[in-house]
Write a protein that holds these residues in place. Structure first.
Motif, PDB file in Angstrom:
ATOM      1  N   HIS A   1       0.822  -1.207   0.000  1.00 21.48           N
ATOM      2  CA  HIS A   1       0.000   0.000   0.000  1.00 21.48           C
ATOM      3  C   HIS A   1       0.859   1.261   0.000  1.00 21.48           C
ATOM      4  CE1 HIS A   1      -4.160  -1.297   0.530  1.00 21.48           C
ATOM      5  NE2 HIS A   1      -3.719  -2.247   1.337  1.00 21.48           N
TER       6      HIS A   1
ATOM      7  N   ASP B   1      -8.984  -0.328  -1.878  1.00 22.28           N
ATOM      8  CA  ASP B   1      -7.625  -0.099  -1.392  1.00 22.28           C
ATOM      9  C   ASP B   1      -7.562   1.115  -0.471  1.00 22.28           C
ATOM     10  OD1 ASP B   1      -6.593  -2.299  -2.737  1.00 22.28           O
ATOM     11  OD2 ASP B   1      -5.982  -1.132  -4.493  1.00 22.28           O
TER      12      ASP B   1
ATOM     13  N   GLU C   1      -9.047   0.156   2.916  1.00 19.07           N
ATOM     14  CA  GLU C   1      -8.106  -0.698   3.646  1.00 19.07           C
ATOM     15  C   GLU C   1      -6.947   0.127   4.206  1.00 19.07           C
ATOM     16  OE1 GLU C   1      -5.187  -4.445   2.680  1.00 19.07           O
ATOM     17  OE2 GLU C   1      -7.078  -4.323   1.581  1.00 19.07           O
TER      18      GLU C   1
ATOM     19  N   LYS D   1      -7.947   2.322   7.193  1.00 16.74           N
ATOM     20  CA  LYS D   1      -7.994   1.559   8.455  1.00 16.74           C
ATOM     21  C   LYS D   1      -6.595   1.418   9.046  1.00 16.74           C
ATOM     22  CE  LYS D   1     -12.044  -1.215   7.334  1.00 16.74           C
ATOM     23  NZ  LYS D   1     -12.506  -2.549   6.945  1.00 16.74           N
TER      24      LYS D   1
END
Length: 144
Positions: free
Chosen positions: A18, A130, A133, A136
């Motif tokens: 990421h 994405d 995610e 978070k």
């Protein structure tokens, strides 16, 4: 977090693919201390607000089949995400930008509007997942 030297920050969570840790660590270095993230936390938080607003605009542009606007929105969010080192978001936005301009991801000409719309829809779905995610992970990291 502990600093071993000026160039490396240790104990940063593994955000996987990421995040470009090199870029993101430079953002974190702008904070006055590891416990007071008064520079990086608002920057990251504002990014996610900006992304949410951009997704609303993308959804509308998709309904309107406004490829030019989709390209512009993809370009805009790509730049913001690249600045923070948010790789997956940047890459999906690159796809939106390319297909919005009528090109394949490799830069070759793509003249089929239906294919462009399909690829953009897929990229928007992926970038939203994405982003959720990563948000978070960032909320956990910053504790907000």
């Amino acid at each position: 977090m502990s600093r071993l030297d000026d160039d490396v920050i240790y104990d940063m969570p593994d955000f996987g693919d990421h995040v470009d840790n090199g870029i993101f660590s430079q953002i974190l270095e702008m904070d006055e201390s590891d416990s007071d993230r008064d520079f990086s936390m608002p920057l990251v938080s504002n990014f996610f607000e900006q992304a949410s607003e951009t997704f609303i605009k993308m959804d509308k542009a998709l309904v309107d089949v406004d490829l030019r606007n989709l390209s512009d929105l993809g370009h805009f969010l790509k730049g913001s995400s690249a600045t923070l080192g948010f790789n997956k978001i940047r890459d999906s936005c690159q796809i939106i930008q390319q297909y919005g301009n009528g090109f394949n991801i490799d830069g070759s000409q793509q003249v089929d509007e239906d294919t462009s719309i399909k690829k953009i829809q897929e990229a928007i779905t992926k970038v939203k997942l994405d982003t959720a995610e990563l948000e978070k992970l960032m909320r956990k990291f910053f504790g907000y």
